[in-house]
Design a protein around this motif. Structure first.
Motif, PDB file in Angstrom:
ATOM      1  N   MET A 157      -9.200   3.559  -1.531  1.00  0.00           N
ATOM      2  CA  MET A 157      -7.577   3.454  -1.362  1.00  0.00           C
ATOM      3  C   MET A 157      -6.869   4.139  -0.329  1.00  0.00           C
ATOM      4  O   MET A 157      -6.103   3.511   0.374  1.00  0.00           O
ATOM      5  CB  MET A 157      -7.117   3.644  -2.492  1.00  0.00           C
ATOM      6  CG  MET A 157      -5.845   2.983  -3.035  1.00  0.00           C
ATOM      7  SD  MET A 157      -4.864   2.927  -4.422  1.00  0.00           S
ATOM      8  CE  MET A 157      -5.185   5.006  -4.620  1.00  0.00           C
ATOM      9  N   TYR A 183       0.874  -1.077  -0.006  1.00  0.00           N
ATOM     10  CA  TYR A 183       0.287   0.693   0.146  1.00  0.00           C
ATOM     11  C   TYR A 183       1.138   1.327   0.024  1.00  0.00           C
ATOM     12  O   TYR A 183       0.526   2.790   0.315  1.00  0.00           O
ATOM     13  CB  TYR A 183      -0.901  -0.018   1.228  1.00  0.00           C
ATOM     14  CG  TYR A 183      -1.811  -1.048   0.623  1.00  0.00           C
ATOM     15  CD1 TYR A 183      -3.724  -0.597   0.311  1.00  0.00           C
ATOM     16  CD2 TYR A 183      -2.071  -2.083   0.869  1.00  0.00           C
ATOM     17  CE1 TYR A 183      -3.881  -1.444  -0.412  1.00  0.00           C
ATOM     18  CE2 TYR A 183      -2.952  -3.059   0.736  1.00  0.00           C
ATOM     19  CZ  TYR A 183      -3.546  -2.382  -0.161  1.00  0.00           C
ATOM     20  OH  TYR A 183      -5.194  -3.806  -0.531  1.00  0.00           O
ATOM     21  N   THR A 221      -5.935  -3.595  -5.082  1.00  0.00           N
ATOM     22  CA  THR A 221      -7.049  -2.764  -4.861  1.00  0.00           C
ATOM     23  C   THR A 221      -7.708  -2.419  -6.548  1.00  0.00           C
ATOM     24  O   THR A 221      -8.630  -1.911  -6.653  1.00  0.00           O
ATOM     25  CB  THR A 221      -5.632  -2.187  -4.625  1.00  0.00           C
ATOM     26  OG1 THR A 221      -4.875  -1.795  -3.918  1.00  0.00           O
ATOM     27  CG2 THR A 221      -6.192  -0.035  -4.872  1.00  0.00           C
TER      28      THR A 221
END
Length: 496
Positions: free
Chosen positions: A419, A264, A400
Motif C-alpha cells: 500500500m 491514496y 486497496t
C-alpha cells in the motif's frame, strides 16, 4: 481599493468578509453566525458519521465470534463500508451545487441513521455486510462539509477551514476506537452478555448521528446571505442546470488527478481504520482495549495533522501561490508512502506504534493539502469536483482493501508495505496539474498567459453570461488573485 472593500462589508457579519461575503479570517473558537456556526455544524456532523461508519471495527473480535465471520467476510464488510460513499459523494457534490450544503448534508445523515440502528439486529455475515454498506453512505457528508467551507470562507483561509473541518470530522475514527470498547465494557459491567452488549452499543453512534442531522436543519445556513432556496426565489442567486454543472465538473482533468491522489491519502486512512485494531490484536496478541487505544492514536493525529495540511497550504500559497500548494502536497504525500512501507517492515510493537503515528501525520496532512487545491479547480462545479475528489478517497479504499487485505492472499504487514508503494506511485500525477493563470509545479507564473477571469469565465457560455450566472465566478476570480504568489502579485499591483 481598501476603502471600497471596507465599505462593502455588511455590518451584520461578526467576521470581516470579502465581496462574496465570505469570511477572510478563521476564528476557531468563535460561534459567530453564519460563518463559524456553519463550520462547527459541519465538522460535528461529519464526526458523528465517522463514528457510525467505523463503530464495528473496534468490536470485530466479538462480532466475528457471534456471527461466525471469516477473514473474507470481514474483508468484504470493510470494503462495503466505504463502497457506497463512492457514488454518494459525487451525488452529494451535485446536490450541493443545486440545493445547498444544508439540505444535502441533513438529508443524507437522517436517511442513513436507520442503518446504524439496524446493526444491532444483524444475524449473519450478509446482514452485517448490508448494514455496514448502507451506514457507509453517511461518509459522503464530507462533501457538504467541504462545500460549506468554500461557501463561507475566502481564498486566503479556505485551506485552513477545509483542513480543520475535515480533520476534526475525521477524529470520529479515533473516537470510535475509544468509545465503542468503553461502551461495550460498560454494558457488560451492567450485566449484559457480550453477544448482547455489542448490539446495544450501536445505539450510541446512531443517536449521535440523528441529533447532528436535526441540528443542521435547525441551525444551519447555506450561504452568508441566507438559504439556497430563499436566495433563488428572491432572484439573488440564479439556479443552474444539473446537466451543465455535472458535465462541466467531470470534464476537468484536474479533478480526476486530485481524486486519484486523494484515493491514496484519505483512502489509505479509511483502509487503516478498518484493519489496524485487528492487526495489532492478532499480530502482537494484545487485549481488545489495548489494540483499540493503539488504533485510536492513528486517528488522533487528525487533531493537528489535517488542519496543519490546510494551514500549510494557505501559508505557502502566500509566498509561492498555487505552485507552492502543489509542491507541498506532492512532498508530504510521498513521505507518507515511505513511512507506510516502513510500517509494514518493522516487527517490534513499540517501533510499529511510533512509525504508525508518523505515517498517520503525513497521510492526514496530505488530505488537508489536497483540499487546499480543490476549491480553485472550478467555481461553477465546485460541488462536483469536491464530490469527485472525495469519492476518489473511497475508491482508493475499496481497491486497496480488495487487492491487499481481502482474504489471505497477503499478510497484513505485506499488504501495508505494498500500500505504501501505491501511495508513492499515485502521488506522481500531481506534477501534471496546470492552471493557465498560475501554472504548475515546474513552471511558476513568470509571465501571465491568462487571468483568473479568463479561467473561471471559460466555464460559462454566452447564454449563461446573458442570464448573469457568471457573476459569482467574477467575484471568485478577483478574490483568488492571491494564488499568483507574493512576487507576481506585487509586480501586478505595481504595474497597475
Amino acid at each position: 481599493m481598501e476603502v471600497q472593500t471596507m465599505e462593502s462589508q455588511p455590518l451584520k457579519f461578526a467576521l470581516p468578509v470579502d465581496s462574496e461575503h465570505k469570511a477572510t479570517e478563521f476564528r476557531l473558537f468563535s460561534m459567530a453566525a453564519p460563518h463559524m456556526r456553519s463550520f462547527h455544524l459541519s465538522w460535528i456532523s461529519f464526526f458523528c458519521c465517522f463514528v457510525s461508519t467505523f463503530a464495528a471495527p473496534p468490536l470485530l473480535p466479538i462480532i466475528r465470534d457471534n456471527l461466525n465471520l471469516t477473514a473474507t467476510d470481514i474483508g468484504n464488510a470493510g470494503i462495503a463500508s466505504v463502497t457506497g460513499a463512492v457514488f454518494a459523494r459525487i451525488a452529494m457534490g451535485t446536490a450541493c451545487d443545486l440545493f445547498g450544503p444544508r439540505m444535502a448534508s441533513a438529508s443524507l445523515i437522517l436517511l442513513t441513521a436507520p442503518a446504524v440502528y439496524l446493526t444491532s439486529i444483524a444475524s449473519s455475515p450478509v446482514s452485517f455486510l448490508l448494514v455496514r454498506f448502507f451506514t457507509g453512505f453517511s461518509l459522503a457528508t464530507f462533501v457538504p462539509t467541504q462545500f460549506w467551507m468554500s461557501s463561507m470562507f475566502s481564498a486566503p483561509v479556505i485551506g485552513t477551514a477545509y483542513g480543520v473541518a475535515g480533520g476534526w470530522g475525521n477524529l470520529g475514527d479515533c473516537a470510535t476506537q475509544l468509545i465503542m470498547p468503553l461502551v461495550f465494557a460498560t454494558i457488560c459491567y451492567m450485566g449484559a452478555v457480550k453477544f448482547t452488549a455489542w448490539r446495544i452499543s450501536f445505539f450510541i453512534p446512531a443517536l449521535l448521528q440523528t441529533l447532528s442531522g436535526f441540528a443542521i436543519l435547525i441551525f444551519g445556513q447555506d450561504l452568508p446571505d441566507g438559504y439556497f432556496s430563499g436566495l433563488q426565489k428572491s432572484g439573488n442567486k440564479q439556479k443552474d442546470k444539473f446537466s451543465k454543472v455535472f458535465y462541466n465538473g467531470i470534464k476537468n482533468y484536474k479533478g480526476w488527478i486530485l481524486a486519484l491522489t486523494y484515493g491514496y491519502c484519505f483512502g489509505v486512512e479509511l483502509t487503516i481504520d478498518n484493519i489496524i485494531a485487528e492487526y495489532f490484536y492478532d499480530r502482537f496478541n494484545l487485549k481488545l482495549n489495548t489494540a483499540g487505544m493503539i488504533a485510536a492514536s492513528f486517528g488522533l493525529a487528525n487533531v493537528i495533522s489535517r488542519p496543519v495540511g490546510g494551514i500549510v497550504s494557505d501559508l505557502i500559497s502566500k509566498r509561492f501561490g498555487m505552485r507552492g500548494r502543489l509542491w507541498a502536497l506532492w512532498v508530504v504525500q510521498t513521505l507518507g508512502g515511505v513511512f507506510c512501507v516502513i510500517l509494514g517492515q518493522v516487527g517490534s510493537l513499540t517501533v510499529s506504534i511510533v512509525v504508525m503515528f508518523v505515517f498517520s501525520v503525513f497521510v492526514q496532512t496530505a488530505c488537508g493539502l489536497t483540499f487546499g487545491v480543490v476549491p480553485f479547480v472550478s467555481r461553477r462545479s465546485l460541488g462536483v469536483v469536491s464530490g469527485m475528489t472525495g469519492g476518489g478517497g473511497n475508491v482508493g479504499a475499496v481497491l486497496t482493501q480488495l487487492i491487499f487485505f481481502k482474504g489471505t492472499k497477503y499478510t497484513k504487514e505485506r499488504g501495508i508495505t505494498l500500500m505504501g508503494l501505491m501511495i508513492i506511485c499515485c502521488s506522481l500525477p500531481i506534477m501534471f496539474i496546470y492552471f493557465p493563470q498560475w501554472r504548475g509545479m515546474f513552471c511558476g507564473p513568470s509571465e501571465m498567459v491568462a487571468t483568473e477571469e479568463d479561467y473561471y469565465l471559460s466555464e460559462w457560455n454566452s447564454d449563461g453570461k446573458e442570464k448573469g450566472l457568471h457573476q459569482a465566478s467574477l467575484k471568485f476570480a478577483d478574490n483568488s488573485r492571491s494564488e499568483r504568489g507574493i512576487t507576481k502579485l506585487n509586480s501586478a499591483t505595481n504595474a497597475t
